[in-house]
Design a protein around this motif. Structure first.
Motif, short mmCIF file in Angstrom:
data_model
loop_
_atom_site.label_atom_id
_atom_site.label_comp_id
_atom_site.label_asym_id
_atom_site.label_seq_id
_atom_site.Cartn_x
_atom_site.Cartn_y
_atom_site.Cartn_z
N GLU A 216 0.91 -1.12 -0.10
CA GLU A 216 -0.17 0.02 -0.25
C GLU A 216 0.87 1.26 0.09
OE1 GLU A 216 -3.18 -0.01 -0.51
OE2 GLU A 216 -3.15 -1.94 -0.75
N SER A 217 1.96 1.28 0.88
CA SER A 217 2.71 2.39 0.87
C SER A 217 4.15 1.85 1.61
CB SER A 217 2.15 3.48 1.66
OG SER A 217 2.35 2.92 3.19
N ALA A 218 5.10 2.75 1.23
CA ALA A 218 6.42 2.28 1.78
C ALA A 218 7.23 3.39 2.21
CB ALA A 218 7.35 1.92 0.32
N ILE A 219 8.02 3.59 2.98
CA ILE A 219 8.68 4.76 3.65
C ILE A 219 10.30 4.23 3.79
CG2 ILE A 219 7.02 5.15 5.31
CD1 ILE A 219 8.01 3.75 7.68
N SER A 220 10.98 5.20 4.07
CA SER A 220 12.43 4.94 4.15
C SER A 220 12.78 4.21 5.14
CB SER A 220 13.23 6.41 4.45
OG SER A 220 14.58 6.33 4.45
N ASP A 221 13.70 3.23 5.02
CA ASP A 221 14.13 2.22 5.95
C ASP A 221 15.01 2.80 6.83
OD1 ASP A 221 15.08 0.06 7.33
OD2 ASP A 221 15.57 -1.28 5.81
N GLU A 240 8.05 -1.60 3.85
CA GLU A 240 6.56 -1.21 3.81
C GLU A 240 6.05 -0.59 5.14
OE1 GLU A 240 2.45 -3.77 2.60
OE2 GLU A 240 4.44 -4.64 2.82
N ALA A 241 5.10 0.20 5.01
CA ALA A 241 4.40 0.86 5.97
C ALA A 241 3.47 -0.02 6.55
CB ALA A 241 3.91 2.13 5.63
N ALA A 246 -0.83 -8.87 2.43
CA ALA A 246 -0.93 -10.28 2.48
C ALA A 246 0.67 -10.71 2.73
CB ALA A 246 -1.14 -10.98 1.27
N GLU A 247 1.54 -9.85 2.43
CA GLU A 247 3.03 -9.99 2.74
C GLU A 247 3.90 -8.86 3.02
OE1 GLU A 247 4.82 -13.53 -0.19
OE2 GLU A 247 4.51 -11.57 -1.21
N HIS A 248 4.97 -8.87 3.76
CA HIS A 248 5.55 -7.80 4.10
C HIS A 248 6.70 -7.57 3.08
CE1 HIS A 248 8.74 -6.07 6.81
NE2 HIS A 248 8.30 -5.12 6.13
N ASP A 249 6.85 -6.33 2.50
CA ASP A 249 7.79 -6.25 1.55
C ASP A 249 8.66 -4.96 1.72
OD1 ASP A 249 6.24 -7.37 -1.31
OD2 ASP A 249 4.72 -6.74 0.18
N VAL A 263 16.17 -4.64 -6.00
CA VAL A 263 16.06 -5.44 -5.10
C VAL A 263 14.74 -5.42 -4.24
CG1 VAL A 263 17.41 -6.83 -3.42
CG2 VAL A 263 18.65 -5.30 -4.99
N LEU A 264 14.13 -6.78 -4.37
CA LEU A 264 12.84 -7.12 -3.71
C LEU A 264 12.73 -8.16 -2.92
CD1 LEU A 264 10.34 -5.84 -6.64
CD2 LEU A 264 11.08 -4.25 -4.91
N GLN A 265 12.13 -8.01 -1.58
CA GLN A 265 12.02 -9.23 -0.77
C GLN A 265 10.90 -9.15 -0.18
OE1 GLN A 265 15.08 -10.11 2.09
NE2 GLN A 265 16.48 -10.84 0.68
N SER A 266 9.89 -10.22 0.03
CA SER A 266 8.58 -10.52 0.30
C SER A 266 8.39 -11.57 1.27
CB SER A 266 7.59 -10.41 -0.85
OG SER A 266 7.71 -9.34 -1.55
N ARG A 267 7.62 -11.69 2.22
CA ARG A 267 7.40 -12.62 3.25
C ARG A 267 6.12 -12.50 3.99
NH1 ARG A 267 8.63 -14.29 8.40
NH2 ARG A 267 9.23 -16.68 8.57
N LYS A 268 5.30 -13.58 4.24
CA LYS A 268 4.31 -13.59 4.84
C LYS A 268 4.79 -13.39 6.48
CE LYS A 268 1.17 -16.59 1.98
NZ LYS A 268 0.50 -17.81 1.88
N GLY A 269 3.77 -12.48 6.97
CA GLY A 269 4.28 -12.04 8.56
C GLY A 269 5.33 -11.06 8.38
N THR A 270 6.58 -11.27 8.41
CA THR A 270 7.64 -10.33 8.70
C THR A 270 8.70 -10.57 7.52
OG1 THR A 270 7.02 -9.64 10.73
CG2 THR A 270 9.25 -8.95 9.90
N ALA A 271 9.28 -9.85 6.69
CA ALA A 271 10.39 -9.82 6.02
C ALA A 271 11.68 -9.45 6.73
CB ALA A 271 10.33 -9.17 4.75
#
Length: 288
Positions: A216-221, A240-241, A246-249, A263-271
């Motif tokens: 939905e939205s992303a913020i600086s890491d 990801e904010a 469904a996944e944390h990106d 570079v993209l990483q996604s995982r259910k719960g927490t990446a």
């Protein structure tokens, strides 16, 4: 027998003189004590062994301090969450070709095979064969599937055409904990295009210009270590904010010479943070 004869007692025969077997030592001097040669030889052997042991120990300690943890047999890395990547080796440059940061290469061109600059998958990961493409070159439309919404995909496609995109190489995998990783290397004509037209404009500090599919939205890491910078590589990293979908990106965009890396990483719960940062840093090293 007279008294004089009775008092006469014959003298005992003189003992034969003792002939010394060695040199005569003057009176008042003490000859030096001779050490047993066997004891001396044993001491020398032990001394040599200690010297060798100390030298070998120092050399081993130096070697371990100069190696990555994954290079030391028996030293596990699972405790801090890092993945077990193979040893990285940059591909050779064609004879006479400068590196992307050389002064004689103002365009920042990567003369090495772009497919060889992709980070290899870690141990135990399952490859995403759909990202192999034809002969290692990925179709633009496959990459654009990472962009959410048809309108944004069309807009981004046109920007890639206008920017003179040459080709894309990609690699992806899924680890045992379900983390999906996708890496795309987009090559342009010059570093000015890759950095100034794409990285610097589409991926500012605040948020990416295009939303990644599933977010939905992303913020600086803010957790990314600033000390982990690689010379010659511009980097923007997003998380990801909350609330997650469904996944944390997690997302990272790198400008290195004429290449824009995604570079993209996604995982259910927490990446997880550690493997994502590790992946971004290693890919940066290959491009720098």
């Amino acid at each position: 027998m007279t008294e004089q004869q009775q008092s006469f007692v014959p003298a005992p025969p003189a003992e034969p003189p003792v002939i010394p077997s060695g040199p005569v030592v003057p009176a008042g001097t003490q000859p030096p004590v001779r050490k047993d040669r066997r004891v001396l030889r044993a001491a020398l052997r032990w001394t040599a062994a200690v010297v060798v042991f100390v030298a070998a120990g120092a050399g081993t300690a130096y070697g371990i301090t100069r190696m990555e943890r994954t290079d030391v047999p028996g030293l596990a890395t699972e405790s801090d969450g890092r993945w077990d990547y193979p040893r990285l080796v940059k591909p050779p440059l064609p004879s006479g070709s400068p590196g992307p940061q050389a002064e004689s290469n103002p365009a920042g061109s990567h003369h090495a095979d772009l497919r060889a600059l992709l980070l290899p998958a870690p141990a135990g990961a399952k490859e995403n064969k759909a990202l192999r493409g034809a002969d290692g070159w990925l179709a633009t439309d496959v990459f654009l599937e990472e962009i959410a919404g048809k309108a944004d995909r069309d807009a981004f496609r046109q920007q890639l055409v206008d920017g003179g995109l040459r080709y894309i190489s990609a690699r992806g995998w899924t680890t045992e904990d379900g983390t999906r990783t996708r890496i795309y290397l987009l090559r342009f004509d010059t570093a000015t295009v890759a950095d100034g037209r794409f990285h610097g404009v589409l991926y500012p500090y605040t948020a990416p210009a295009y939303r990644v599919t599933g977010t939905e939205s992303a913020i600086s890491d803010e957790t990314f270590p600033q000390t982990a910078e690689v010379a010659g590589v511009q980097r923007t990293v997003y998380d990801e904010a909350r609330p997650y979908g469904a996944e944390h990106d997690r997302q990272a965009y790198l400008a290195a010479g004429d290449v824009l890396a995604v570079v993209l990483q996604s995982r259910k719960g927490t990446a997880h943070t550690v493997p994502f940062h590790q992946t971004v840093m290693l890919q940066s090293q290959l491009l720098g």
